[in-house]
Design a protein around this motif. Sequence first.
Motif, short mmCIF file in Angstrom:
data_model
loop_
_atom_site.label_atom_id
_atom_site.label_comp_id
_atom_site.label_asym_id
_atom_site.label_seq_id
_atom_site.Cartn_x
_atom_site.Cartn_y
_atom_site.Cartn_z
N ASP A 31 -87.33 -30.11 -35.20
CA ASP A 31 -88.13 -30.39 -34.41
C ASP A 31 -89.57 -30.12 -34.32
OD1 ASP A 31 -85.75 -30.44 -32.31
OD2 ASP A 31 -85.39 -28.10 -33.17
N GLY A 32 -90.70 -30.20 -33.67
CA GLY A 32 -91.52 -30.11 -33.80
C GLY A 32 -92.63 -30.15 -35.46
N LYS A 33 -92.55 -31.48 -35.74
CA LYS A 33 -92.49 -31.53 -36.64
C LYS A 33 -93.86 -32.91 -37.32
CE LYS A 33 -93.44 -27.57 -38.15
NZ LYS A 33 -94.10 -26.80 -38.67
N GLU A 34 -93.75 -33.67 -36.18
CA GLU A 34 -93.34 -35.41 -36.28
C GLU A 34 -95.24 -34.93 -37.53
OE1 GLU A 34 -93.80 -37.55 -32.94
OE2 GLU A 34 -92.37 -36.49 -32.03
N ASP A 35 -95.96 -34.29 -37.48
CA ASP A 35 -97.12 -35.09 -38.48
C ASP A 35 -96.63 -34.41 -39.63
OD1 ASP A 35 -98.84 -34.86 -36.67
OD2 ASP A 35 -99.93 -33.86 -36.14
N VAL A 36 -96.23 -33.87 -40.16
CA VAL A 36 -95.05 -33.60 -41.61
C VAL A 36 -93.85 -35.65 -41.85
CG1 VAL A 36 -93.89 -32.13 -43.01
CG2 VAL A 36 -95.50 -31.15 -41.08
N ILE A 37 -93.80 -35.30 -40.67
CA ILE A 37 -92.94 -36.37 -40.77
C ILE A 37 -93.52 -37.86 -41.28
CG2 ILE A 37 -91.04 -37.71 -39.85
CD1 ILE A 37 -90.44 -35.43 -38.55
N ARG A 38 -94.29 -37.70 -40.58
CA ARG A 38 -94.82 -39.20 -40.66
C ARG A 38 -95.79 -38.90 -42.22
NH1 ARG A 38 -96.44 -42.56 -36.55
NH2 ARG A 38 -98.08 -43.44 -37.90
N SER A 39 -96.46 -38.01 -42.18
CA SER A 39 -96.65 -37.79 -44.04
C SER A 39 -95.94 -38.29 -45.43
CB SER A 39 -97.65 -36.09 -43.99
OG SER A 39 -98.78 -35.94 -43.65
N ALA A 40 -95.03 -37.57 -45.00
CA ALA A 40 -93.80 -38.12 -45.50
C ALA A 40 -93.39 -39.19 -45.90
CB ALA A 40 -91.93 -36.98 -45.10
N LEU A 41 -93.16 -40.05 -44.17
CA LEU A 41 -92.23 -41.60 -44.01
C LEU A 41 -93.60 -43.06 -45.00
CD1 LEU A 41 -90.88 -43.48 -43.40
CD2 LEU A 41 -92.11 -43.49 -41.10
N ALA A 42 -94.87 -41.56 -44.87
CA ALA A 42 -95.87 -43.27 -45.24
C ALA A 42 -96.16 -42.89 -47.12
CB ALA A 42 -96.98 -41.64 -44.72
N VAL A 43 -95.53 -41.04 -47.74
CA VAL A 43 -95.27 -41.20 -49.40
C VAL A 43 -94.18 -42.77 -49.29
CG1 VAL A 43 -94.35 -40.03 -51.01
CG2 VAL A 43 -96.49 -38.91 -49.34
N MET A 44 -93.15 -42.64 -48.38
CA MET A 44 -91.41 -43.35 -49.57
C MET A 44 -92.48 -44.19 -49.01
SD MET A 44 -88.53 -43.68 -46.59
CE MET A 44 -87.70 -42.33 -47.59
N LEU A 45 -93.28 -45.10 -47.89
CA LEU A 45 -93.35 -46.76 -47.82
C LEU A 45 -94.85 -47.18 -48.76
CD1 LEU A 45 -93.69 -47.61 -43.89
CD2 LEU A 45 -91.87 -46.85 -45.60
N ALA A 46 -96.12 -45.81 -49.47
CA ALA A 46 -96.44 -45.81 -50.73
C ALA A 46 -95.44 -45.59 -51.71
CB ALA A 46 -97.72 -45.13 -50.10
N GLY A 47 -94.06 -45.98 -51.58
CA GLY A 47 -93.68 -46.03 -53.38
C GLY A 47 -93.29 -44.87 -53.99
N GLY A 48 -94.14 -43.88 -53.56
CA GLY A 48 -94.33 -42.21 -54.26
C GLY A 48 -92.96 -41.37 -54.21
N HIS A 49 -93.42 -40.00 -54.77
CA HIS A 49 -92.44 -39.52 -54.87
C HIS A 49 -92.79 -38.08 -53.95
CE1 HIS A 49 -89.76 -41.82 -57.55
NE2 HIS A 49 -90.90 -41.39 -58.32
N LEU A 50 -91.83 -37.46 -53.74
CA LEU A 50 -93.08 -36.34 -52.56
C LEU A 50 -92.33 -34.80 -53.12
CD1 LEU A 50 -94.38 -34.74 -49.96
CD2 LEU A 50 -92.35 -35.57 -48.19
N LEU A 51 -93.21 -33.81 -52.92
CA LEU A 51 -92.95 -32.31 -53.34
C LEU A 51 -93.57 -31.80 -52.10
CD1 LEU A 51 -92.56 -30.37 -55.16
CD2 LEU A 51 -95.22 -30.48 -55.81
#
Length: 327
Positions: A31-51
């Motif tokens: 809840d309430g973290k759409e900016d964080v979700i979008r950032s995480a999704l951008a990393v996924m679509l970029a083929g990267g790994h997320l910390l």
Amino acid sequence: MTDRSTLDARAAEEVRDAGERIVAAVATVIDGKEDVIRSALAVMLAGGHLLLEDVPGVGKTMLAKALARATGGTISRIQFTPDLLPSDVTGVSVFDQSVARFEFKPGAVFANVVVGDEINRASPKTQAALLECMEEAQVTVDGATWPLPDPFMVVATQNPVDMEGTYVLPEAQRDRFMARISMGYPDEKAEREMLRSHGATRPLEALEPALAAGELSELIRAAREVFVSPAVETYVLRITAATRRHSEVRLGASPRASLQLLRAAKAAAVLDGRDFVLPDDVEALAGPVLAHRLVLRRSGFEQQGSLDADAQRLVTQIVAGVPVPLQ
């Protein structure tokens, strides 16, 4: 890259629509973290790994699980502990007496999305088991090499290193993570909604994939086709080069960082429905992509948490000092 990409505006809009479905699905859990979700999704679509780094209890592992489930891939979770062995991560060869030969038993890393929970509680030796996986999407055991599923992404969580029982991730490990983001505490409205929705049910169990089988791979390929002008390429290179020259930085951003910053900017652009990258995309992602890679000129007894804050501040200053190109 001087020629226009093969991705057209219509295809970019289709990726944006798919991205919105994924964000909406994950937002039913976080809840309430759409900016964080979008950032995480951008990393996924970029083929990267997320910390994901933050204090306990703010939803790091929940976000990783929700993102994996929403995109329809296979999921594996590794709880990193001081006694975790490298073979627990990568797999091991076991002698099968019935056929009189060794057979490879895959480890937990064989999945589309690997959730590495509290990665900085494992020993450096076990952390190193991920180096080949994250860079080459393969595992080598007893001289044999095994490819990992495609797509492959590590979403690791860690607590701040000044907390009890944690290790500092080695530079080579940090450099393999495309971005590091923090969850932050939710505002009162979001936390109240969490109390109401999570108190009686488990939203993660009800989360259905927002993509059809194989669609995630198509989105990743589309993100790589986003157009980048020579001016924006130069902008990326000047930002990373400035980190290497800064007087407070002992180890600046690597060439891998330049590449990953550009890939992340492409993914952010296509999630906005554009088939081209703007300097704003690069500027917005410079902090998450670069700050965790910098090694500052500080004495060894200073708290790592303060160094991380300094790194974020330096990246902001560096980006502000690099002229924005006029496309």
